[in-house]
Design a protein around this motif. Structure first.
Motif, PDB file in Angstrom:
ATOM      1  N   TYR A 102     121.935  69.602  68.358  1.00  0.00           N
ATOM      2  CA  TYR A 102     121.751  68.454  67.603  1.00  0.00           C
ATOM      3  C   TYR A 102     120.006  67.949  67.570  1.00  0.00           C
ATOM      4  CZ  TYR A 102     121.439  64.766  71.178  1.00  0.00           C
ATOM      5  OH  TYR A 102     121.302  64.004  72.220  1.00  0.00           O
ATOM      6  N   LYS A 106     120.053  73.747  66.074  1.00  0.00           N
ATOM      7  CA  LYS A 106     120.897  74.320  65.155  1.00  0.00           C
ATOM      8  C   LYS A 106     121.994  75.163  65.550  1.00  0.00           C
ATOM      9  CE  LYS A 106     118.306  73.290  60.847  1.00  0.00           C
ATOM     10  NZ  LYS A 106     117.941  72.152  61.408  1.00  0.00           N
ATOM     11  N   GLN A 109     125.459  75.017  64.205  1.00  0.00           N
ATOM     12  CA  GLN A 109     125.515  74.756  62.934  1.00  0.00           C
ATOM     13  C   GLN A 109     126.402  75.914  62.160  1.00  0.00           C
ATOM     14  OE1 GLN A 109     121.960  74.255  60.380  1.00  0.00           O
ATOM     15  NE2 GLN A 109     122.711  72.201  60.184  1.00  0.00           N
ATOM     16  N   GLY A 110     127.410  75.307  61.153  1.00  0.00           N
ATOM     17  CA  GLY A 110     128.223  76.313  60.581  1.00  0.00           C
ATOM     18  C   GLY A 110     129.439  76.701  61.357  1.00  0.00           C
ATOM     19  N   ALA A 148     130.210  66.871  63.738  1.00  0.00           N
ATOM     20  CA  ALA A 148     129.439  66.340  62.411  1.00  0.00           C
ATOM     21  C   ALA A 148     128.023  66.400  62.834  1.00  0.00           C
ATOM     22  CB  ALA A 148     129.807  65.165  61.626  1.00  0.00           C
ATOM     23  N   CYS A 150     126.552  67.906  65.021  1.00  0.00           N
ATOM     24  CA  CYS A 150     126.220  69.161  65.551  1.00  0.00           C
ATOM     25  C   CYS A 150     126.447  70.102  64.431  1.00  0.00           C
ATOM     26  CB  CYS A 150     127.117  69.905  66.550  1.00  0.00           C
ATOM     27  SG  CYS A 150     126.896  68.909  68.192  1.00  0.00           S
ATOM     28  N   GLY A 151     126.598  69.635  63.040  1.00  0.00           N
ATOM     29  CA  GLY A 151     126.673  70.539  62.005  1.00  0.00           C
ATOM     30  C   GLY A 151     127.984  71.511  61.876  1.00  0.00           C
ATOM     31  N   ARG A 153     132.262  71.935  61.370  1.00  0.00           N
ATOM     32  CA  ARG A 153     133.443  71.216  60.542  1.00  0.00           C
ATOM     33  C   ARG A 153     134.352  70.840  61.600  1.00  0.00           C
ATOM     34  NH1 ARG A 153     135.346  75.428  55.684  1.00  0.00           N
ATOM     35  NH2 ARG A 153     135.439  76.720  57.797  1.00  0.00           N
ATOM     36  N   SER A 196     131.628  72.297  53.944  1.00  0.00           N
ATOM     37  CA  SER A 196     131.021  72.435  55.162  1.00  0.00           C
ATOM     38  C   SER A 196     130.668  70.951  55.556  1.00  0.00           C
ATOM     39  CB  SER A 196     129.751  73.149  54.996  1.00  0.00           C
ATOM     40  OG  SER A 196     129.096  72.672  54.036  1.00  0.00           O
ATOM     41  N   CYS A 197     130.088  70.810  56.796  1.00  0.00           N
ATOM     42  CA  CYS A 197     129.948  69.566  57.254  1.00  0.00           C
ATOM     43  C   CYS A 197     128.966  68.740  56.596  1.00  0.00           C
ATOM     44  CB  CYS A 197     129.903  69.586  58.811  1.00  0.00           C
ATOM     45  SG  CYS A 197     128.819  68.714  59.642  1.00  0.00           S
ATOM     46  N   ALA A 199     125.281  66.914  56.554  1.00  0.00           N
ATOM     47  CA  ALA A 199     124.095  66.955  57.584  1.00  0.00           C
ATOM     48  C   ALA A 199     123.886  65.725  58.091  1.00  0.00           C
ATOM     49  CB  ALA A 199     122.966  67.397  56.668  1.00  0.00           C
ATOM     50  N   CYS A 200     123.678  65.539  59.395  1.00  0.00           N
ATOM     51  CA  CYS A 200     123.494  64.204  60.162  1.00  0.00           C
ATOM     52  C   CYS A 200     122.241  64.412  60.845  1.00  0.00           C
ATOM     53  CB  CYS A 200     124.697  64.133  61.045  1.00  0.00           C
ATOM     54  SG  CYS A 200     126.192  63.718  60.492  1.00  0.00           S
TER      55      CYS A 200
END
Ligand SMILES: Cc1cc2nc3c(=O)[nH]c(=O)nc-3n(C[C@H](O)[C@H](O)[C@H](O)COP(=O)(O)O)c2cc1C
Length: 217
Positions: A102, A106, A109-110, A148, A150-151, A153, A196-197, A199-200
């Motif tokens: 995070y 990335k 992510q995904g 979330a 960390c991107g 789901r 998809s999650c 973005a934070c």
């Protein structure tokens, strides 16, 4: 061609990484069965966390490499004090680092995060009128928001309540469902409709002014 001196083909990475945390497998009725099911699944890499790191000295690069190889990350554990066992919490603290997981990083992510947990309290105890006073969902936001940030789901958790007392047929069904899910990922019907999650992004102004490598949050 000199086949004798060729490097052996790299083993293809497995799509599922199960991080299984139980402080006392010998006394486990349900998680031990779930661990065995994961070990028997070909597409799954398993980390028996308390066995791998009995001294709590987690090899962060090893764990990060395994996470990077996987598409589905499974946290498998008994609920302890409404949360995860201590070594799993340490694993989260040390492995999901700033700049990697995070805060600009990335690496995850995904990917998908799936909580597979058991509770001692029966389902009815997780109720405003029960002794656990809250629906079980009320204890999930720390997991969900970790995913979330960390991107990832956060997939619908698989939870078996009342793990000491449910009858053995229910345990069998639960274990079979877990095994089937592991083997069939990512062909799960509910994944088609999942977004998809969100973005934070952590703004720099929320970080320490003089950050050094390895600082967290
Ligand atoms: C230290 C400790 C804390 C626990 N905290 C909870 C809890 O907060 N809620 C709950 O329902 N069960 C709690 N339990 C019961 C465990 O969740 C239960 O023993 C476990 O899910 C059974 O799975 P197993 O057969 O694989 O060990 C706790 C157990 C221990 C040892």
């Amino acid at each position: 061609m000199d086949t004798e001196h060729q490097a052996p083909p790299a083993t293809p990475a497995k799509p599922v990484y199960v991080v299984a945390a139980h402080p006392n497998w010998r006394e486990s009725r349900v998680n031990r069965r779930l661990l065995q099911a994961a070990l028997a699944t070909e597409s799954t890499e398993v980390c028996d966390l308390y066995a791998r790191y009995p001294d709590y000295s987690i090899r962060v690069p090893t764990e990060q490499a395994q996470l990077q190889d996987a598409q589905l990350i499974v946290l498998l554990h008994p609920v302890q004090w409404y949360s995860m066992p201590a070594l799993l919490k340490l694993w989260v603290d040390e492995v999901l680092t700033h700049g990697w997981a995070y805060g600009g990083g990335k690496a995850l992510q995904g990917k998908d995060l799936w909580l597979v947990a058991t509770t001692g309290g029966p389902e009815g105890s997780y109720h405003p009128q029960g002794y656990n006073r809250y629906f079980f969902d009320a204890f999930l936001p720390p997991y969900e928001q970790t995913a979330a940030l960390c991107g990832m789901r956060f997939l619908p958790p698989l939870v078996l309540h009342g793990a000491h007392r449910v009858d053995s047929a229910e345990v069998d069904t639960h274990v079979a469902m877990f095994a089937e899910r592991l083997a069939s990922y990512p062909q799960w019907p509910e994944l088609d409709d999942m977004e998809s999650c969100p973005a934070c992004v952590v703004p720099d102004t929320d970080r320490p002014a003089h950050e050094t490598v390895g600082d967290q949050h």
